[in-house]
Scaffold this active site. Sequence first.
Site, PDB file in Angstrom:
ATOM      1  N   SER A  34      49.348 -27.388  42.765  1.00  0.00           N
ATOM      2  CA  SER A  34      50.020 -27.076  41.868  1.00  0.00           C
ATOM      3  C   SER A  34      51.040 -25.835  41.548  1.00  0.00           C
ATOM      4  O   SER A  34      51.557 -26.041  40.655  1.00  0.00           O
ATOM      5  CB  SER A  34      48.712 -25.792  41.100  1.00  0.00           C
ATOM      6  OG  SER A  34      48.495 -24.798  42.068  1.00  0.00           O
ATOM      7  N   ASP A 324      48.702 -16.665  36.477  1.00  0.00           N
ATOM      8  CA  ASP A 324      47.388 -16.272  36.784  1.00  0.00           C
ATOM      9  C   ASP A 324      46.621 -15.863  37.909  1.00  0.00           C
ATOM     10  O   ASP A 324      47.450 -15.682  38.932  1.00  0.00           O
ATOM     11  CB  ASP A 324      46.693 -17.391  36.167  1.00  0.00           C
ATOM     12  CG  ASP A 324      46.854 -18.957  37.197  1.00  0.00           C
ATOM     13  OD1 ASP A 324      47.078 -18.274  37.832  1.00  0.00           O
ATOM     14  OD2 ASP A 324      46.592 -20.115  36.743  1.00  0.00           O
ATOM     15  N   HIS A 327      48.570 -18.015  41.142  1.00  0.00           N
ATOM     16  CA  HIS A 327      49.626 -19.038  40.427  1.00  0.00           C
ATOM     17  C   HIS A 327      51.243 -18.240  39.841  1.00  0.00           C
ATOM     18  O   HIS A 327      50.686 -16.415  39.403  1.00  0.00           O
ATOM     19  CB  HIS A 327      49.229 -19.943  39.828  1.00  0.00           C
ATOM     20  CG  HIS A 327      48.734 -21.208  39.736  1.00  0.00           C
ATOM     21  ND1 HIS A 327      47.554 -20.939  39.170  1.00  0.00           N
ATOM     22  CD2 HIS A 327      48.653 -22.277  41.109  1.00  0.00           C
ATOM     23  CE1 HIS A 327      46.923 -22.280  39.660  1.00  0.00           C
ATOM     24  NE2 HIS A 327      47.759 -23.164  40.390  1.00  0.00           N
TER      25      HIS A 327
END
Length: 349
Positions: A34, A324, A327
Amino acid sequence: MACKLVILFFFVNLLMQIPKVRATVPAIIVFGDSTVDPGNNNQVSTVLKSNFEPYGRDYYGGQPTGRFSNGRIATDFISEALRIKPAIPAYLDPKYDIEDFATGVSFASAGTGYDNATSDVLSVIPFWKELEYYKEYQNKLRKHLGKDEANQRFSESLHLISIGTNDFLENYYIFPTRSSEYSVDEYQSFLIGIASNFIRELYKLGARKVVIGGLPPMGCLPLERTTNMFFGSDCIDEYNDVAKDFNKKLRGAVTELKQELGGIHLVMSSPYDKLMEMIRNPSHFGFEDAETACCGTGFFEMSYLCDNMNPFTCSDANKYVFWDAFHPTEKTNAILADYVVKTTLAEFQ
Ligand SMILES: *[C@@H]1O[C@H](CO)[C@@H](O)[C@H](O)[C@H]1NC(C)=O
């Protein structure tokens, strides 16, 4: 004597006027998780997605793209700094074609890891499959540019790998399978073996410029702090130590691979220290919060839990290191990318 000096100055002057010959990078090819997935997971049946608001609210047009951030990710900033383009598209995104991918493409998938068992957890794209996509891409680019030009491009493109955190935080420390099979030390070696083989495969496919990222201070991600609530929500030192140890071993593997693979420009980038600096001294970078995330309560939300129904999301993500619970914000990504470009990637510009 004076005459010699004049001649010397003449030559020094001449040398300074010759423009520096720069190695060019025509494209950036991205593999990983990610941290560098611009939206491949949008096309995958997994619960790990971020193609909805408020993700992307500071991206171009405020568009959620599937990037796990409020804006761009580090590879976008790197691509921009190398004067290629401001954002790297996802290979599986049907809006783009081989012409777009010719100057940069990402095969990354959020939630994946070096270990096949990691990508299984959330049914995302396994690391080996990213390489299969790269082979498919190479065939398409050969058709598009012609064989010689395409092959030349593979050797000049920067191949960037950013992966590994999920192997520990989503797999090893959650499920008993790997942790009963391997000690942490053995698991690190297992993962680094996979990383080394991946780089060998890239080399066989013509890659000559490769950068592989080390692990971040993963014990300081807001989600990990939350699980450490009974200990004052401090960073989990054990995880940070594992990351540092892994990075040391990876550095060793990189040194060996450089000997083995003639003509390869292989470097390791380690954002560990820079991110730690931001976490330890957020105000120095203009941040106000390095412990909780912007999205939701900041303690645990990500993916579908971080959506527009959540009333707690902050209004200015630039005040936060983390977007978040897992991240970084766009601002953090920009600082990390700038650091990597000026240090690790200096030799590629
Ligand atoms: C992961 O799975 C692929 C496909 O089944 C296989 O080729 C590869 O060897 C596996 N990797 C490891 C390290 O077991």
